[in-house]
Write a protein that holds these residues in place. Sequence first.
Motif, short mmCIF file in Angstrom:
data_model
loop_
_atom_site.label_atom_id
_atom_site.label_comp_id
_atom_site.label_asym_id
_atom_site.label_seq_id
_atom_site.Cartn_x
_atom_site.Cartn_y
_atom_site.Cartn_z
N PRO A 195 0.84 -1.20 0.00
CA PRO A 195 0.00 0.00 0.00
C PRO A 195 0.88 1.25 0.00
N VAL A 196 1.20 1.77 -1.16
CA VAL A 196 2.08 2.94 -1.21
C VAL A 196 1.31 4.17 -0.74
N PRO A 197 2.02 5.18 -0.22
CA PRO A 197 1.30 6.35 0.31
C PRO A 197 0.91 7.29 -0.81
N LEU A 198 0.29 6.79 -1.83
CA LEU A 198 -0.12 7.63 -2.94
C LEU A 198 -1.62 7.48 -3.11
N GLN A 199 -2.24 8.60 -3.41
CA GLN A 199 -3.67 8.62 -3.71
C GLN A 199 -4.54 8.03 -2.60
N HIS A 200 -4.39 8.55 -1.42
CA HIS A 200 -5.32 8.18 -0.35
C HIS A 200 -6.57 9.06 -0.47
N ILE B 281 -15.65 2.99 1.28
CA ILE B 281 -15.95 1.55 1.15
C ILE B 281 -15.64 1.10 -0.28
N GLY B 282 -15.23 2.02 -1.10
CA GLY B 282 -14.78 1.69 -2.45
C GLY B 282 -13.98 2.86 -2.96
N PHE B 283 -12.95 2.59 -3.77
CA PHE B 283 -12.12 3.69 -4.27
C PHE B 283 -11.54 3.28 -5.61
N TYR B 284 -11.67 4.14 -6.60
CA TYR B 284 -11.13 3.84 -7.93
C TYR B 284 -10.13 4.92 -8.32
N SER B 285 -9.04 4.49 -8.94
CA SER B 285 -8.11 5.45 -9.50
C SER B 285 -7.76 4.99 -10.91
#
Length: 622
Positions: A16-21, A134-138
């Motif tokens: 889990p990289v600290p990008l796009q939280h 509860i859901g995340f898209y990039s």
Amino acid sequence: MTAPGLHPPAPSTSVPVPLQHPMTLVMPLADPSPAGIAGLAQKVFMTPAGEQLGPELNAGGTVHFARFVIVENALVMASSYDGTFDDYIEMFIHTMGDVFDLIMGYVVDPAPTPVKDHPEEFVDWVHARDRGPIGFYSAYPGVSAVQIQDAFGIDPKLLPEAPTTPPPPLPAEQLPDIQGLILRGLGQTMVRHLVLRVTDAPTARAALGALGDPDDTSTPSVTHGADRGKNKPRSAIALGITATGLLALDVPRDSVSSFPTDFLEGAVRRATRVGDWDLNAPELWGPLADPDLVHVLVSVYASSAADLDAAATAVTDLFGSGAAVTTHYDGAVFPDHPNHVHFGYRDNISQPIIDGDPVPRPADGPQPKAPPGEFLRGYESQYGGVTLEVPQPVELGHNGSFTAFRVLEQNVAGYEEFLEAVAKEASLDPEYVAAKVVGRWRNGVPLVKEPGPTPPPDPAPGTPLNDYGYEADDPDGLRCPMAAHMRRGNPRDQPMLPRGDNHRRRIMRRGMPYGPEWTKGDPVDHVPRGLLGHFIGSSLTLQFETVMGEWINRGLTNPSITGTNDVLIGVHQKPNWFPVPMPGGSTFDVPVNDLQFTTTKGCIYAFLPSLTALRWIGAIGT
Ligand code: HEM
């Protein structure tokens, strides 16, 4: 480092990289009527501050997008950002503090304003209102805002420059008011940390008043910052008071409530922030698990057992019926290896130097001196232009600091076994593995300067051991891995997200080992041994908790190590690995699995009051 035969736990695809939280900040509105919402839009978002939102968010370098919307009865800020949560929030404070000050006028249960002057409370306020997704898209996972801007040649406005004039140094006349322990080590070889419970408030307050009065030589007093004559004293004292302690001493409630939330909540309630669960959980801390037994922490230092006993007895006699000893912890430097700690390393080399402290010390390399406010309340802090709030009244709060006192048990035999196993498997010198884990050889020589693979000779006395940075000499961690203990604890000048986060979270470390020294080859004895340490800073949240919880335990200093835990002191509730960068750009991941070599056996969050504050407490009710 070569790695034949070792098979890492294949973390790279799932790191889990600290990008796009994502952050979803839900702020219930005080007046959710159409008129209230119109007022909010007009008075917040259509003001000059509101119109600056775009450039200000851009300035952080870590934000992908942010939008404010009204949902039901709440104002919601939804955004996606790189880096750590706390860093993101601090970036708000620096770049959008004005907007949040305005928002506070429209929401239920607002944070104190101006938020710039209450950064810790604001961080807590946001923590409490952020809803996890509860859901995340990039569409472009694993890519930072900066990388995207670079790819398209977008030139973002960078974070505001650090102030050109550094904050003023500590005025020399303040030294006699400040606890010596905050400024520097107290130069003794033994310590007894007495944990006291207040049993009679007036008597205990009188004792504290006496401890704050160095002129009365008939009673012991807390060692202050000017207290270092030619003749080394036979003992020295530092003193902390917990939040429950302030209440037990009958410090007025409005004073107590002016202290920062981290301190008020205390180490037991904040345990999960720093990884203190499972084997490290407060339930296993004995009496330190009960804040009602932990009111005052007196750390007595001396250099002989007789002097230590005498000084500790003088303190307990002074408290008399005012306080009972809940427990105590004894530590001592190793007679044969005075500067070393368990695990065999030389320690206490890299310490911040407070600007204005007149005591000559080896230079801290290219690292800037710490502004006084980084370690003392009442002065401009490391966050340019920000002075952390002084607990009230000023006599109580000014020149005070905070400590996380920790009892850390070390499994020395287990650690040596680990080093041997890794070294054997990879055909390396175990000393090389040991150096990679910390960032220094066990004799203190930094890997950045002596990259090995064979151990360098012991340095001659006076050899500079701290005069280096990472960016120029070791940007990729080929010498000192990003995951090494000291590079996690202080990434120095290594590029960080958000930009400019360096040199802001430094910690004064005042530790001493407890338990007998154990060296490789000795029979395994299972005798408890470890480190008793004060980890000091003017903010527990912004310094100790972030370094311990985000940098050491989660590797959020650099995307290449995110999700890994410090081998030396991290808490390993999950399979862990130690990423070692290799020439050519590859990484060799040493499996650590669920091994844990350091266990938290106790922690106390305490305020380190000035001598004036001790006398102020002593005068309550008189
Ligand atoms: C058993 C516990 C620990 C051991 C054995 C240990 C050991 C060490 C050693 C050997 C060093 C290098 C010496 C030096 O540069 O002064 C070091 C540095 C450091 N440690 Fe630890 N440590 C422990 C706990 C902690 C904790 C709990 C923290 C953080 C909250 C921490 C933060 C740091 C920092 C910030 C540095 C200085 C890095 C620098 O300025 O370059 N350590 N530690």
